[in-house]
Design an enzyme around this catalytic site. Structure first.
Site, mmCIF file in Angstrom:
data_model
loop_
_atom_site.group_PDB
_atom_site.id
_atom_site.type_symbol
_atom_site.label_atom_id
_atom_site.label_comp_id
_atom_site.label_asym_id
_atom_site.label_seq_id
_atom_site.Cartn_x
_atom_site.Cartn_y
_atom_site.Cartn_z
ATOM 1 N N GLU A 64 -21.083 -58.834 -57.391
ATOM 2 C CA GLU A 64 -21.874 -58.138 -58.363
ATOM 3 C C GLU A 64 -21.278 -57.816 -59.769
ATOM 4 O OE1 GLU A 64 -24.334 -53.924 -58.212
ATOM 5 O OE2 GLU A 64 -22.193 -54.121 -57.400
ATOM 6 N N THR A 125 -7.622 -60.055 -68.747
ATOM 7 C CA THR A 125 -8.440 -59.414 -67.578
ATOM 8 C C THR A 125 -7.464 -59.328 -66.424
ATOM 9 O OG1 THR A 125 -10.432 -59.944 -66.083
ATOM 10 C CG2 THR A 125 -9.141 -61.871 -66.839
ATOM 11 N N ASP A 137 -7.109 -59.377 -58.106
ATOM 12 C CA ASP A 137 -8.320 -59.623 -57.453
ATOM 13 C C ASP A 137 -8.456 -59.057 -56.229
ATOM 14 O OD1 ASP A 137 -10.778 -60.801 -56.350
ATOM 15 O OD2 ASP A 137 -10.456 -62.579 -56.736
ATOM 16 N N ARG A 139 -11.162 -58.170 -54.145
ATOM 17 C CA ARG A 139 -12.392 -58.339 -53.141
ATOM 18 C C ARG A 139 -12.077 -58.983 -51.781
ATOM 19 N NH1 ARG A 139 -15.228 -62.688 -57.535
ATOM 20 N NH2 ARG A 139 -12.926 -63.211 -57.756
ATOM 21 N N LYS A 165 -12.087 -68.504 -52.915
ATOM 22 C CA LYS A 165 -13.276 -68.460 -52.202
ATOM 23 C C LYS A 165 -13.167 -69.559 -51.105
ATOM 24 C CE LYS A 165 -16.081 -66.228 -55.644
ATOM 25 N NZ LYS A 165 -17.273 -66.365 -56.404
#
Length: 222
Positions: A64, A125, A137, A139, A165
């Site tokens: 998202e 970032t 990261d 996630r 991923k």
């Protein structure tokens, strides 16, 4: 010390909730919804066509990004990737997009905005997330397992530039038969962001050569 919530071993990581038809500009998908008991977050999948025939499924794992997906932000390439992936699935008539509610690479919307503020002060970032006390990261791709299992998907053609991923799905026992690059919307506002993802997170930002390009390269070498 603040107590942290734990999930009992017998509790599913996701609980399936419901589904409905979802017409879009490209095709009529079926929208499926799950609830994550540990966080209360609701995760989605947009599916099209027969996904249980044993053939690799064109797939996208999309985290998202409210600012990019909804507000058309040019600071990232997320909104363009979402649209491009859905369009590609519609063109093939078969595929799935997993929409994980993991804003800002897992740090949440408000913290992502705080990270943007730090980026405006000079951080990139990755540095911004670290300065806020988060991982670069954060996630959790374990969520993908029950979502893909529900459709009987064991092999995917994954639309991604992110090697993490691919590694995550491989560890989950999902075969990534092909990586499909998703290179879209590089612009003056996100150029540094994309370069940082390539340099510090290992994102593959160069197009995969086509067979025609490979043949030309061989001819040139000869």
């Amino acid at each position: 010390m603040q107590a942290t919530a734990t999930v009992p071993a017998n509790t599913a990581i996701l609980e399936y909730a419901t589904s409905c038809a979802l017409p879009t500009p490209w095709a009529q998908f079926t929208l499926h919804a799950w609830v994550e008991p540990a966080t209360g977050k609701e995760h989605l999948a947009m599916a099209l066509g027969d996904l249980s025939d044993g053939q690799p499924v064109l797939a996208r794992i999309h985290s998202e990004c409210l600012t990019g997906d909804v507000m058309f932000s040019q600071r990232c390439d997320c909104g363009a990737q979402l649209e491009g992936a859905l369009q590609r699935i519609a063109e093939e008539g078969r595929g799935i997009l997993l929409y994980l509610r993991q804003e800002g690479r897992g740090i949440g919307l408000l913290n992502k905005i705080r990270a943007y503020r730090l980026q405006e002060a000079g951080a990139d970032t990755v540095e911004a997330n670290l300065q806020l006390g988060f991982h670069a990261d954060a996630r959790n791709y374990e969520l993908c397992r029950p979502m893909l299992e529900q459709f009987g998907i064991q092999s995917v053609r994954l639309m991604t530039n992110n090697p993490r991923k691919i590694d995550a799905l491989t560890r989950l026992g999902i075969v990534v038969s092909e990586r499909v690059p998703l290179l879209v919307n590089r612009n003056a506002y996100n150029d540094k962001y994309l370069n940082t993802k390539q340099a510090k997170l290992g994102h593959m930002m160069a197009p995969v050569p086509t067979l025609e390009q490979d043949e030309k390269a061989v001819v040139k070498q000869d």
